[in-house]
Design a protein around this motif. Structure first.
Motif, mmCIF file in Angstrom:
data_model
loop_
_atom_site.group_PDB
_atom_site.id
_atom_site.type_symbol
_atom_site.label_atom_id
_atom_site.label_comp_id
_atom_site.label_asym_id
_atom_site.label_seq_id
_atom_site.Cartn_x
_atom_site.Cartn_y
_atom_site.Cartn_z
ATOM 1 N N SER A 191 0.873 -1.168 0.000
ATOM 2 C CA SER A 191 0.000 0.000 0.000
ATOM 3 C C SER A 191 0.915 1.223 0.000
ATOM 4 C CB SER A 191 -0.924 -0.027 1.218
ATOM 5 O OG SER A 191 -1.756 1.109 1.234
ATOM 6 N N LYS A 192 0.978 1.948 1.100
ATOM 7 C CA LYS A 192 1.997 2.991 1.226
ATOM 8 C C LYS A 192 3.345 2.362 1.550
ATOM 9 C CE LYS A 192 -1.387 6.422 2.715
ATOM 10 N NZ LYS A 192 -1.854 7.308 3.809
ATOM 11 N N SER A 193 3.299 1.267 2.290
ATOM 12 C CA SER A 193 4.475 0.466 2.575
ATOM 13 C C SER A 193 4.074 -1.001 2.445
ATOM 14 C CB SER A 193 5.009 0.780 3.983
ATOM 15 O OG SER A 193 6.221 0.085 4.227
ATOM 16 N N THR A 194 4.965 -1.884 2.833
ATOM 17 C CA THR A 194 4.718 -3.317 2.685
ATOM 18 C C THR A 194 4.242 -3.915 4.004
ATOM 19 O OG1 THR A 194 6.474 -3.433 1.031
ATOM 20 C CG2 THR A 194 5.759 -5.508 2.001
ATOM 21 N N TYR A 195 3.266 -4.814 3.930
ATOM 22 C CA TYR A 195 2.818 -5.527 5.123
ATOM 23 C C TYR A 195 2.567 -6.991 4.763
ATOM 24 C CZ TYR A 195 -1.878 -4.751 3.125
ATOM 25 O OH TYR A 195 -2.968 -4.710 2.289
ATOM 26 N N TRP A 196 2.628 -7.839 5.775
ATOM 27 C CA TRP A 196 2.508 -9.280 5.566
ATOM 28 C C TRP A 196 1.058 -9.689 5.302
ATOM 29 C CZ3 TRP A 196 6.325 -12.495 4.625
ATOM 30 C CH2 TRP A 196 7.608 -12.222 5.116
ATOM 31 N N LEU A 197 0.891 -10.608 4.371
ATOM 32 C CA LEU A 197 -0.361 -11.337 4.196
ATOM 33 C C LEU A 197 -0.232 -12.756 4.737
ATOM 34 C CD1 LEU A 197 -1.214 -10.310 0.523
ATOM 35 C CD2 LEU A 197 -2.411 -9.536 2.576
ATOM 36 N N ARG A 198 0.899 -13.390 4.443
ATOM 37 C CA ARG A 198 1.194 -14.738 4.933
ATOM 38 C C ARG A 198 2.702 -14.829 5.138
ATOM 39 N NH1 ARG A 198 -1.776 -19.523 5.290
ATOM 40 N NH2 ARG A 198 -3.455 -17.988 5.344
ATOM 41 N N LYS A 199 3.128 -14.804 6.412
ATOM 42 C CA LYS A 199 4.551 -14.712 6.724
ATOM 43 C C LYS A 199 5.262 -16.049 6.633
ATOM 44 C CE LYS A 199 7.696 -12.672 10.135
ATOM 45 N NZ LYS A 199 7.799 -11.926 11.418
ATOM 46 N N GLU A 200 4.545 -17.135 6.917
ATOM 47 C CA GLU A 200 5.177 -18.449 6.904
ATOM 48 C C GLU A 200 5.343 -18.931 5.467
ATOM 49 O OE1 GLU A 200 2.361 -17.757 8.510
ATOM 50 O OE2 GLU A 200 3.187 -17.484 10.531
ATOM 51 N N PHE A 201 6.564 -19.306 5.113
ATOM 52 C CA PHE A 201 6.809 -19.846 3.778
ATOM 53 C C PHE A 201 6.273 -21.275 3.713
ATOM 54 C CE2 PHE A 201 9.595 -16.269 3.744
ATOM 55 C CZ PHE A 201 9.665 -15.886 2.408
#
Length: 271
Positions: A96-106
């Motif tokens: 968005s304005k910066s990056t944020y997690w949707l799904r952190k676990e690989f």
């Protein structure tokens, strides 16, 4: 772990008499080359321009948006990549304005990818895009991947036609590879996708460990998006330089006149 073994045979200058079994010469085998499994972090733009409609209608007769097409392309990529090597793993962020997690676990599970993409929502208030946090996260996660003998890649899907992303790279080390898929409007008085494209190229060249690829499309064609995502299936350790790449090729031989008339999807110069 992907393993490739190349076998080749060069006929000796002495002709058939020098072939194996004829007193000399012989084949040779290159040693198997190991390619590390990938941890791939998707970063998906959720700015207001992701709601721009593509030129393909969905089952309900309504055109797909860029975001809907991106979701389909990512799932196509994940399915294909796991078919090539089920040890690849994926995680998801949004921009968005910066990056944020949707799904952190690989994860190597397709259901995990579907759940992450289902959680995407558009931020209509986003006024700028900063990739600094994305690069910080990628650098941190890449160190963990390296400790497991894996390599790290970021695939950024960006959709802003007049807003070059800002970024500060937190490290001089190149620990991951960056690929970019850029969907944009046609150039006009209110936007300059060429300026955005140039900024993305600069970021890619600055951070990428291996050869990073960047593709763009301003025609609203889902087939162009899917075609480019298929090229991104290529493993970073096996890539040629993008300028030397000549795929995919059409299966139908086109006449020079037809090719000239049809033109190209691209409207942004890579020069």
């Amino acid at each position: 772990m992907e393993v490739t073994e190349v076998q080749s045979f060069n006929p000796p200058l002495g002709g058939p008499s020098a072939l194996p079994g004829h007193g000399g010469g012989g084949g040779f085998s290159l040693p198997a080359a190991r390619f590390s499994s990938e941890d791939i972090l998707f970063c998906i733009d959720v700015g207001p321009e992701t709601m721009v409609e593509m030129k393909v209608n969905g089952p309900n007769g309504r055109p797909y948006t860029r975001l809907e097409s991106i979701k389909q392309a990512i799932l196509l990529f994940v399915h294909a990549k796991l078919t090539i090597n089920p040890d690849h793993r994926f995680a998801f962020t949004a921009l968005s304005k910066s990056t944020y997690w949707l799904r952190k676990e690989f994860s190597s599970e397709v259901d995990s990818a579907i759940a992450a993409l289902r959680g995407l929502s558009v931020d209509s208030s986003s006024s700028h895009a900063d990739l600094t946090q994305l690069f910080k996260v990628a650098t941190h996660e890449a160190k963990k991947s390296r400790a497991q003998n894996r390599i790290f890649r970021v695939i950024l899907l960006y959709c802003r036609s007049s807003m070059p992303p800002q970024y500060q790279f937190p490290s001089t080390l190149k620990l991951f590879t960056l690929d970019v898929m850029y969907l944009h409007d046609k150039p006009g008085p209110d936007n300059c996708p060429q300026m955005v494209y140039d900024t993305l190229v600069e970021a890619l060249e600055r951070v990428s460990e291996f050869e990073g690829y960047i593709f763009e499309s301003g025609q609203g064609l889902t087939r162009a998006l899917f075609r480019h995502m298929c090229v991104l299936l290529s493993h970073p350790q096996q890539r040629c330089m993008q300028d030397e790449m000549d795929v995919p090729k059409s299966l139908i031989k086109k006449s020079p006149v037809a090719e000239t008339a049809q033109g190209d999807d691209s409207i942004v110069s890579s020069q």
